[in-house]
Design a protein around this motif. Structure first.
Motif, PDB file in Angstrom:
ATOM      1  N   LEU A 107      16.093 -19.051 -36.068  1.00 14.07           N
ATOM      2  CA  LEU A 107      16.729 -20.023 -36.951  1.00 14.07           C
ATOM      3  C   LEU A 107      18.214 -19.727 -37.150  1.00 14.07           C
ATOM      4  O   LEU A 107      19.037 -20.640 -37.243  1.00 14.07           O
ATOM      5  CB  LEU A 107      16.012 -20.024 -38.308  1.00 14.07           C
ATOM      6  N   LEU A 108      18.558 -18.435 -37.210  1.00 16.44           N
ATOM      7  CA  LEU A 108      19.940 -18.045 -37.478  1.00 16.44           C
ATOM      8  C   LEU A 108      20.781 -17.886 -36.218  1.00 16.44           C
ATOM      9  O   LEU A 108      21.967 -17.590 -36.305  1.00 16.44           O
ATOM     10  CB  LEU A 108      19.954 -16.731 -38.279  1.00 16.44           C
ATOM     11  N   SER A 109      20.176 -18.079 -35.054  1.00 13.21           N
ATOM     12  CA  SER A 109      20.953 -18.049 -33.808  1.00 13.21           C
ATOM     13  C   SER A 109      21.892 -19.254 -33.756  1.00 13.21           C
ATOM     14  O   SER A 109      21.626 -20.283 -34.385  1.00 13.21           O
ATOM     15  CB  SER A 109      20.013 -18.054 -32.604  1.00 13.21           C
ATOM     16  N   PRO A 110      22.989 -19.162 -33.001  1.00  7.12           N
ATOM     17  CA  PRO A 110      23.997 -20.230 -33.033  1.00  7.12           C
ATOM     18  C   PRO A 110      23.579 -21.512 -32.335  1.00  7.12           C
ATOM     19  O   PRO A 110      24.142 -22.570 -32.608  1.00  7.12           O
ATOM     20  CB  PRO A 110      25.200 -19.593 -32.321  1.00  7.12           C
ATOM     21  N   GLN A 111      22.605 -21.450 -31.444  1.00  7.11           N
ATOM     22  CA  GLN A 111      22.222 -22.653 -30.693  1.00  7.11           C
ATOM     23  C   GLN A 111      21.522 -23.654 -31.618  1.00  7.11           C
ATOM     24  O   GLN A 111      20.776 -23.268 -32.513  1.00  7.11           O
ATOM     25  CB  GLN A 111      21.309 -22.296 -29.525  1.00  7.11           C
ATOM     26  N   THR A 112      21.750 -24.937 -31.356  1.00  6.10           N
ATOM     27  CA  THR A 112      21.188 -25.973 -32.231  1.00  6.10           C
ATOM     28  C   THR A 112      19.738 -26.296 -31.901  1.00  6.10           C
ATOM     29  O   THR A 112      19.031 -26.850 -32.738  1.00  6.10           O
ATOM     30  CB  THR A 112      22.012 -27.268 -32.134  1.00  6.10           C
ATOM     31  N   LEU A 113      19.283 -25.958 -30.694  1.00  4.99           N
ATOM     32  CA  LEU A 113      17.933 -26.306 -30.256  1.00  4.99           C
ATOM     33  C   LEU A 113      17.038 -25.066 -30.264  1.00  4.99           C
ATOM     34  O   LEU A 113      17.374 -24.054 -29.650  1.00  4.99           O
ATOM     35  CB  LEU A 113      17.968 -26.900 -28.845  1.00  4.99           C
ATOM     36  N   MET A 114      15.881 -25.169 -30.935  1.00  2.73           N
ATOM     37  CA  MET A 114      14.921 -24.078 -30.989  1.00  2.73           C
ATOM     38  C   MET A 114      13.686 -24.441 -30.169  1.00  2.73           C
ATOM     39  O   MET A 114      13.135 -25.531 -30.334  1.00  2.73           O
ATOM     40  CB  MET A 114      14.483 -23.801 -32.431  1.00  2.73           C
ATOM     41  N   LEU A 115      13.255 -23.528 -29.316  1.00  4.67           N
ATOM     42  CA  LEU A 115      12.002 -23.673 -28.587  1.00  4.67           C
ATOM     43  C   LEU A 115      10.994 -22.683 -29.172  1.00  4.67           C
ATOM     44  O   LEU A 115      11.257 -21.477 -29.219  1.00  4.67           O
ATOM     45  CB  LEU A 115      12.188 -23.392 -27.096  1.00  4.67           C
ATOM     46  N   LEU A 116       9.856 -23.192 -29.624  1.00  3.35           N
ATOM     47  CA  LEU A 116       8.802 -22.359 -30.202  1.00  3.35           C
ATOM     48  C   LEU A 116       7.599 -22.409 -29.267  1.00  3.35           C
ATOM     49  O   LEU A 116       6.987 -23.457 -29.095  1.00  3.35           O
ATOM     50  CB  LEU A 116       8.412 -22.855 -31.593  1.00  3.35           C
ATOM     51  N   ASP A 117       7.269 -21.269 -28.674  1.00  2.54           N
ATOM     52  CA  ASP A 117       6.235 -21.204 -27.640  1.00  2.54           C
ATOM     53  C   ASP A 117       4.965 -20.596 -28.215  1.00  2.54           C
ATOM     54  O   ASP A 117       4.815 -19.384 -28.273  1.00  2.54           O
ATOM     55  CB  ASP A 117       6.748 -20.362 -26.465  1.00  2.54           C
ATOM     56  N   GLU A 118       4.030 -21.449 -28.671  1.00  2.00           N
ATOM     57  CA  GLU A 118       2.765 -20.976 -29.257  1.00  2.00           C
ATOM     58  C   GLU A 118       3.015 -19.823 -30.230  1.00  2.00           C
ATOM     59  O   GLU A 118       2.413 -18.746 -30.105  1.00  2.00           O
ATOM     60  CB  GLU A 118       1.811 -20.505 -28.151  1.00  2.00           C
ATOM     61  N   PRO A 119       3.907 -19.990 -31.224  1.00  2.46           N
ATOM     62  CA  PRO A 119       4.349 -18.836 -32.009  1.00  2.46           C
ATOM     63  C   PRO A 119       3.259 -18.186 -32.857  1.00  2.46           C
ATOM     64  O   PRO A 119       3.399 -17.033 -33.246  1.00  2.46           O
ATOM     65  CB  PRO A 119       5.443 -19.422 -32.896  1.00  2.46           C
ATOM     66  N   PHE A 120       2.169 -18.911 -33.147  1.00  2.00           N
ATOM     67  CA  PHE A 120       1.127 -18.349 -34.005  1.00  2.00           C
ATOM     68  C   PHE A 120      -0.191 -18.166 -33.271  1.00  2.00           C
ATOM     69  O   PHE A 120      -1.222 -17.900 -33.879  1.00  2.00           O
ATOM     70  CB  PHE A 120       0.917 -19.247 -35.234  1.00  2.00           C
ATOM     71  N   GLY A 121      -0.160 -18.292 -31.951  1.00  2.00           N
ATOM     72  CA  GLY A 121      -1.382 -18.245 -31.161  1.00  2.00           C
ATOM     73  C   GLY A 121      -2.120 -16.923 -31.242  1.00  2.00           C
ATOM     74  O   GLY A 121      -3.342 -16.885 -31.080  1.00  2.00           O
ATOM     75  N   ALA A 122      -1.395 -15.817 -31.493  1.00  2.00           N
ATOM     76  CA  ALA A 122      -2.029 -14.504 -31.509  1.00  2.00           C
ATOM     77  C   ALA A 122      -2.527 -14.102 -32.900  1.00  2.00           C
ATOM     78  O   ALA A 122      -3.103 -13.030 -33.056  1.00  2.00           O
ATOM     79  CB  ALA A 122      -1.046 -13.445 -30.999  1.00  2.00           C
ATOM     80  N   LEU A 123      -2.318 -14.964 -33.905  1.00  2.00           N
ATOM     81  CA  LEU A 123      -2.698 -14.618 -35.276  1.00  2.00           C
ATOM     82  C   LEU A 123      -4.113 -15.092 -35.581  1.00  2.00           C
ATOM     83  O   LEU A 123      -4.617 -16.041 -34.986  1.00  2.00           O
ATOM     84  CB  LEU A 123      -1.711 -15.266 -36.262  1.00  2.00           C
ATOM     85  N   ASP A 124      -4.755 -14.430 -36.551  1.00  2.00           N
ATOM     86  CA  ASP A 124      -6.076 -14.888 -36.979  1.00  2.00           C
ATOM     87  C   ASP A 124      -5.941 -16.229 -37.693  1.00  2.00           C
ATOM     88  O   ASP A 124      -4.852 -16.634 -38.106  1.00  2.00           O
ATOM     89  CB  ASP A 124      -6.743 -13.848 -37.880  1.00  2.00           C
ATOM     90  N   ALA A 125      -7.061 -16.934 -37.865  1.00  2.00           N
ATOM     91  CA  ALA A 125      -7.041 -18.321 -38.336  1.00  2.00           C
ATOM     92  C   ALA A 125      -6.370 -18.462 -39.705  1.00  2.00           C
ATOM     93  O   ALA A 125      -5.563 -19.373 -39.919  1.00  2.00           O
ATOM     94  CB  ALA A 125      -8.463 -18.867 -38.382  1.00  2.00           C
TER      95      ALA A 125
END
Length: 249
Positions: free
Chosen positions: A149-167
């Motif tokens: 979020l704090l990186s300078p680029q305006t576009l964020m790509l989120l790749d299955e960010p919660f896939g490894a977490l329990d339900a």
């Protein structure tokens, strides 16, 4: 008229000298401050698509535009949150955040101040001087998202960010991400296997076919923001979930 944060024009990708087609003329846009999700069956080319947008792979055909500039095959135009947090284990939690701010050009002292301020905002102030290994999986993903979020680029790509977490942790993280994004909007493209996650978070959902992938349908998510944590109880939520599920069969 403002250029889209992301525009893909007829993107094609094949491997093995053209014998394996993965993406078949895929076009999409993500507007400024829009949250778009991609769902599709395993092997439909979602990861390949992210590699193309990030400049890690060259498309076989088509063009990639970010903020009105043609960036096909070049790197450094996106911020990225992977499936695993990928925090630097030798840096403290605060120092991991400071790195993103430093890359954005912020002076070191100010980066340190803002890192601690943001960690306080996301409920992790007490871990600022700790190292990532002491954090739970959900906490690590909070820090990973904050770094993107704090990186300078305006576009964020989120790749299955919660896939490894329990339900349960995944559900809590979805609510957390939604609240943070609604307060600090950025242009987001999310890849997820969870239809519920896409409906909860997104403005639009793009449903991919199996490879060679095309967009089967674009679904505009009709729910107002801020989204209710009880959204899944609404009949329309479940109707849309069933509609997407049938498309993926």
């Amino acid at each position: 008229m403002t250029a889209p944060a992301l525009e893909l024009k007829e993107i094609r990708k094949s491997f093995d000298a053209g014998r394996k087609n993965v993406l078949n003329g895929l076009s999409l846009t993500v507007a400024e401050n829009e949250f778009v999700s991609i769902v599709g069956p395993s092997g439909s080319g979602k990861t390949t698509l992210f590699q193309l947008i990030g400049g890690l792979e060259q498309p076989t055909g088509g063009e990639i535009w970010i903020d009105g500039k043609q960036v096909t095959g070049s790197r450094g135009h996106i911020s990225y949150m992977p499936q695993q947090a990928s925090l630097m284990p030798w840096r403290s939690v605060s120092a991991n955040i400071e790195l993103a701010l430093g890359i954005a050009g912020m002076e070191r002292k100010e980066a340190g101040r803002q890192a601690r301020e943001w960690l306080d905002r996301i409920g992790l102030a007490e871990y600022a001087d700790s190292y990532p290994h002491v954090l739970s999986g959900g906490m690590q993903q909070r820090v990973s998202f904050l770094r993107a979020l704090l990186s300078p680029q305006t576009l964020m790509l989120l790749d299955e960010p919660f896939g490894a977490l329990d339900a349960l942790t995944r559900q809590q993280m979805q609510q957390w991400l939604m609240s943070i994004w609604e307060q600090n909007k950025r242009s987001v493209l999310l890849v997820t296997h969870s239809i519920e996650e896409a409906l909860l978070l997104s403005d639009r959902i793009l449903v991919l076919s199996s490879a060679p992938a095309v967009i089967l349908e674009e679904i505009i998510v009709p729910f107002a923001r801020p989204r209710s944590p009880q959204l899944w109880r609404e009949p329309l939520f479940n109707e849309l979930k069933q509609q997407i599920h049938e498309l993926l069969q």
